[in-house]
Motif scaffolding. Structure first.
Motif, PDB file in Angstrom:
ATOM      1  N   MET A   1       0.828  -1.216   0.000  1.00 17.01           N
ATOM      2  CA  MET A   1       0.000   0.000   0.000  1.00 17.01           C
ATOM      3  C   MET A   1       0.856   1.256   0.000  1.00 17.01           C
ATOM      4  SD  MET A   1      -2.757   1.934   0.590  1.00 17.01           S
ATOM      5  CE  MET A   1      -3.043   2.586   2.230  1.00 17.01           C
ATOM      6  N   ILE A   2       1.691   1.369   1.061  1.00 17.58           N
ATOM      7  CA  ILE A   2       2.567   2.541   1.181  1.00 17.58           C
ATOM      8  C   ILE A   2       3.451   2.662  -0.057  1.00 17.58           C
ATOM      9  CG2 ILE A   2       4.494   3.497   2.492  1.00 17.58           C
ATOM     10  CD1 ILE A   2       2.224   3.754   4.239  1.00 17.58           C
ATOM     11  N   ASP A   3       3.983   1.535  -0.483  1.00 12.85           N
ATOM     12  CA  ASP A   3       4.846   1.567  -1.668  1.00 12.85           C
ATOM     13  C   ASP A   3       4.098   2.108  -2.869  1.00 12.85           C
ATOM     14  OD1 ASP A   3       7.080   0.780  -0.475  1.00 12.85           O
ATOM     15  OD2 ASP A   3       6.955  -1.346  -1.041  1.00 12.85           O
ATOM     16  N   GLN A   4       2.862   1.645  -2.949  1.00 17.13           N
ATOM     17  CA  GLN A   4       1.999   2.099  -4.049  1.00 17.13           C
ATOM     18  C   GLN A   4       1.862   3.625  -4.028  1.00 17.13           C
ATOM     19  OE1 GLN A   4      -0.624  -0.616  -5.412  1.00 17.13           O
ATOM     20  NE2 GLN A   4      -0.315   0.713  -7.184  1.00 17.13           N
ATOM     21  N   ASN A   6       3.811   5.808  -2.540  1.00 16.10           N
ATOM     22  CA  ASN A   6       5.101   6.432  -2.851  1.00 16.10           C
ATOM     23  C   ASN A   6       5.360   6.434  -4.341  1.00 16.10           C
ATOM     24  OD1 ASN A   6       5.586   6.957  -0.198  1.00 16.10           O
ATOM     25  ND2 ASN A   6       6.892   5.172   0.149  1.00 16.10           N
ATOM     26  N   ARG A   7       5.012   5.309  -4.974  1.00 15.18           N
ATOM     27  CA  ARG A   7       5.258   5.209  -6.414  1.00 15.18           C
ATOM     28  C   ARG A   7       4.364   6.185  -7.189  1.00 15.18           C
ATOM     29  NH1 ARG A   7       4.114  -0.196  -7.570  1.00 15.18           N
ATOM     30  NH2 ARG A   7       4.970  -0.828  -5.557  1.00 15.18           N
ATOM     31  N   SER A   8       3.082   6.257  -6.781  1.00 19.05           N
ATOM     32  CA  SER A   8       2.179   7.167  -7.516  1.00 19.05           C
ATOM     33  C   SER A   8       2.609   8.611  -7.340  1.00 19.05           C
ATOM     34  CB  SER A   8       0.729   7.040  -7.045  1.00 19.05           C
ATOM     35  OG  SER A   8       0.492   5.809  -6.451  1.00 19.05           O
ATOM     36  N   VAL A   9       3.020   8.960  -6.129  1.00 20.30           N
ATOM     37  CA  VAL A   9       3.457  10.340  -5.896  1.00 20.30           C
ATOM     38  C   VAL A   9       4.617  10.664  -6.818  1.00 20.30           C
ATOM     39  CG1 VAL A   9       4.627  11.851  -4.242  1.00 20.30           C
ATOM     40  CG2 VAL A   9       2.626  10.535  -3.529  1.00 20.30           C
ATOM     41  N   ARG A  73       6.984   8.649   1.471  1.00 21.01           N
ATOM     42  CA  ARG A  73       8.029   9.468   0.846  1.00 21.01           C
ATOM     43  C   ARG A  73       7.361  10.542  -0.010  1.00 21.01           C
ATOM     44  NH1 ARG A  73      10.081   8.092   4.265  1.00 21.01           N
ATOM     45  NH2 ARG A  73      11.743   6.602   4.687  1.00 21.01           N
ATOM     46  N   LEU A  74       7.120  11.695   0.617  1.00 26.19           N
ATOM     47  CA  LEU A  74       6.389  12.746  -0.105  1.00 26.19           C
ATOM     48  C   LEU A  74       7.288  13.921  -0.453  1.00 26.19           C
ATOM     49  CD1 LEU A  74       3.140  12.800   2.100  1.00 26.19           C
ATOM     50  CD2 LEU A  74       3.605  11.436   0.065  1.00 26.19           C
ATOM     51  N   ILE A  75       8.602  13.714  -0.268  1.00 22.56           N
ATOM     52  CA  ILE A  75       9.531  14.836  -0.391  1.00 22.56           C
ATOM     53  C   ILE A  75       9.417  15.515  -1.748  1.00 22.56           C
ATOM     54  CG2 ILE A  75      11.499  13.453  -1.225  1.00 22.56           C
ATOM     55  CD1 ILE A  75      11.801  16.126   1.449  1.00 22.56           C
ATOM     56  N   LYS A  76       9.078  14.753  -2.752  1.00 20.02           N
ATOM     57  CA  LYS A  76       8.947  15.289  -4.098  1.00 20.02           C
ATOM     58  C   LYS A  76       7.885  16.399  -4.158  1.00 20.02           C
ATOM     59  CE  LYS A  76       6.390  14.345  -8.055  1.00 20.02           C
ATOM     60  NZ  LYS A  76       7.023  14.660  -9.317  1.00 20.02           N
ATOM     61  N   LEU A  77       6.897  16.299  -3.236  1.00 20.06           N
ATOM     62  CA  LEU A  77       5.811  17.285  -3.262  1.00 20.06           C
ATOM     63  C   LEU A  77       6.195  18.588  -2.580  1.00 20.06           C
ATOM     64  CD1 LEU A  77       2.759  15.015  -2.375  1.00 20.06           C
ATOM     65  CD2 LEU A  77       3.441  15.847  -4.629  1.00 20.06           C
ATOM     66  N   ARG A  78       7.316  18.562  -1.828  1.00 19.56           N
ATOM     67  CA  ARG A  78       7.591  19.709  -0.966  1.00 19.56           C
ATOM     68  C   ARG A  78       7.800  20.997  -1.763  1.00 19.56           C
ATOM     69  NH1 ARG A  78      12.274  19.417   3.467  1.00 19.56           N
ATOM     70  NH2 ARG A  78      13.486  19.984   1.638  1.00 19.56           N
ATOM     71  N   ARG A  79       8.566  20.898  -2.845  1.00 17.54           N
ATOM     72  CA  ARG A  79       8.823  22.119  -3.609  1.00 17.54           C
ATOM     73  C   ARG A  79       7.536  22.672  -4.234  1.00 17.54           C
ATOM     74  NH1 ARG A  79      13.040  22.076  -8.410  1.00 17.54           N
ATOM     75  NH2 ARG A  79      14.522  21.769  -6.687  1.00 17.54           N
TER      76      ARG A  79
END
Ligand code: HEM
Lengths: 203, 298
Positions: A1-4, A6-9, A73-79
């Motif tokens: 689930m979590i991996d999913q 992270n991958r979609s994000v 892992r949402l770091i990609k969304l931070r910017r």
């Protein structure tokens, strides 16, 4: 689930986030032009944008603690979140300036004399260099100083929370809750990592 | 009363005709048509009442919530029938007055007044009501009384906003006796010839057009004559920001808002700010404050 998740994000293209993030602003103004925001559209737009800005700033502060406490892992969304937050603050400010206060001499007087506006303005000014340097080129160029510079986000968001509390009239709960959440999110930065692990992850 | 106030802001001709006819029917028999029909110089500047819709959907009535649309959303829970006003303190005939008995004894008039909120916006409202002075004469004010205190009903079960101490409930307001007796001062029971909507302070509220809107106590349940300046809710919450007098005054800035200009509600997204008038344009009250420093007594 979590991996999913992270991958979609990771799969979301940034441009899509920016376009989606601009929709509420455009939608508010379209409704304003169509006279669909009630008797005082300026007030509705001004307040809605202020709230969106605050939500986005808080969301931006959540990314790192989530990363530390959970496998998300949402770091990609931070910017994109941060840049959008600044965009909302800017339109909130411009709406106030152009549609609400209107009169140039009064704009300056208000920024100096109305404490809640002064505090909001300081927050905006602190956020400006962060928005400008939210790109790979600046990160490379600034090196270690980039991290230091971006610590300005803490006072900036704290002041935004104070601005929210100050603009409320009478004794209101909601702005205090926002401020409490902001203070909590900032103070977790100084908590050692092990505290998190013990508190949230191991059990 | 020798000096009954004459309406200068009539604008029956700019009100939609259907509304106008409707209003005349409602007002029939109510001695309401002694309106001075002189053309107002302000009408040339575009002064006309806000729509019923504007007046009843954009309200500050914190007992129902702090949002402008909260009162319209939640005020229907308020029970307004039966309604009594307790009139006490320094009066000859104290007691609980049922408004169903009281109002028919009064002369209901239509008064089109500018309404100026301390938040630097404004409207024009066609009120229906009677002069507070007439009620004070009815109950008899004892000599020595100097102030009139008003209290809004407090019913947490019907007023969701009062479950949190946004203000020190019940909502309290007050006037000096000469302000209360001024012919401009009304107890209003309606708008546009219709009964006062609940979000606007049904069944009966104060109207003092030369003061900021928060002075207009709503849903009044008690009126007390006293010899001391009564405590008022916003002043108790923040004395630096809200004075007892709170006369509209473009020269005295509020810590939150410059009061030099105002935004007329109903003008849409690009409504231009307009200059705010001293005493909201009601210069006839100036004599009440002769010799007072209105910067100190803000
Ligand atoms: C980081 C910067 C800022 C944030 C996050 C922010 C956020 C907010 C929020 C959440 C509200 C309350 C909305 C509500 O509860 O309905 C608000 C109100 C307000 N803000 Fe800001 N703000 C910021 C900067 C500014 C600046 C720079 C100005 C002007 C110079 C400004 C002017 C106002 C005004 C005038 C209000 C009150 C609106 C009203 O009373 O109708 N803000 N802001």
């Amino acid at each position: 689930m979590i991996d999913q998740i992270n991958r979609s994000v990771r799969a979301i293209p940034n441009w899509l986030i920016y376009v989606a993030g601009a929709v509420p602003v455009i939608w508010l103004y379209v409704q304003g032009f169509q006279n669909a925001l009630g008797p005082d559209p300026v007030d509705v737009i001004e307040r809605s944008l202020g709230l969106w800005a605050l939500w986005l700033l808080i969301a931006g502060l959540c990314v790192t603690p989530l990363q530390r406490m959970t496998p998300l892992r949402l770091i990609k969304l931070r910017r994109p979140i941060g840049v959008l937050a600044f965009f909302y603050v800017l339109v909130h400010f411009l709406t106030w300036l152009v549609l609400d206060v209107q009169i140039p001499s009064q704009i300056v007087a208000d920024i100096i004399k109305r404490p809640y506006v002064t505090v909001g303005m300081v927050s905006l000014v602190l956020l400006l260099p962060l928005a400008v340097t939210s790109n790979n080129w600046s990160i490379r160029k600034l090196g270690g100083r980039w991290r230091k510079l971006h610590q300005l986000v803490y006072p900036a968001v704290a002041l935004a929370g104070v601005h929210m509390v100050m603009q409320a009239k009478g004794f209101q709960l909601e702005p205090l809750l926002y401020l409490a959440v902001i203070v909590l999110l900032i103070t977790t930065r100084w908590m050692p990592l092990s505290t998190f692990r013990q508190a949230f992850v191991k059990r | 009363m020798a000096n009954r106030w004459r309406n200068t802001l009539t604008s029956d001709d700019v009100t939609p005709e259907a509304m106008f006819l409707n209003r005349r029917q409602m007002m029939a028999g109510a001695a309401a048509l002694g309106l001075g029909l002189t053309a107002s110089p302000l009408r040339a500047a575009g002064l006309e009442p806000n729509s019923y819709e504007d007046i009843t959907s954009y309200n500050n009535y914190y007992e129902f919530g702090t949002g402008k649309d909260d009162p319209a959303r939640y005020a229907d829970q308020l029970t307004i029938d039966p309604w009594t006003i307790k009139i006490d303190g320094m009066v000859e005939k104290p007691g609980d007055y049922a408004i169903s008995d009281l109002v028919p004894q009064m002369t209901i008039e239509e008064r089109i007044y500018r309404f100026r909120c301390v938040e630097a916006w404004s409207m024009v409202v066609p009120w229906n009501g009677f002069e507070l002075a007439d009620l004070l004469d009815l109950v008899g004010v004892k000599s020595g009384a100097k102030y009139v205190a008003f209290e809004t009903v407090l019913r947490p079960e019907e007023m969701p906003g009062t479950r949190f101490p946004v203000l020190n409930w019940p909502y309290r307001e007050g006037l000096r006796l000469d302000e209360a007796r001024h012919p401009l001062t009304l107890l209003a029971t309606g708008i546009y010839g219709k009964p006062m909507p609940k979000q606007n302070g049904a069944p009966i509220r104060l109207v003092v057009p030369w003061k900021y809107g928060f002075k207009y106590a709503k849903s009044i349940s008690r009126i007390t004559l006293t010899d001391k300046e009564p405590p008022t809710s916003w002043n108790m919450a923040n004395a630096r920001e809200y004075g007892f007098y709170s006369n509209v005054n473009p020269e005295v800035a509020h810590p939150r808002w410059s009061q030099a200009t105002e935004r007329r509600i109903g003008g849409g997204l690009f409504a231009k700010r307009e200059p705010t008038l001293m005493f909201n344009g009601y210069d006839e009250v100036a004599s009440l404050y002769q010799g007072m420093d209105l910067r100190k007594n803000f």
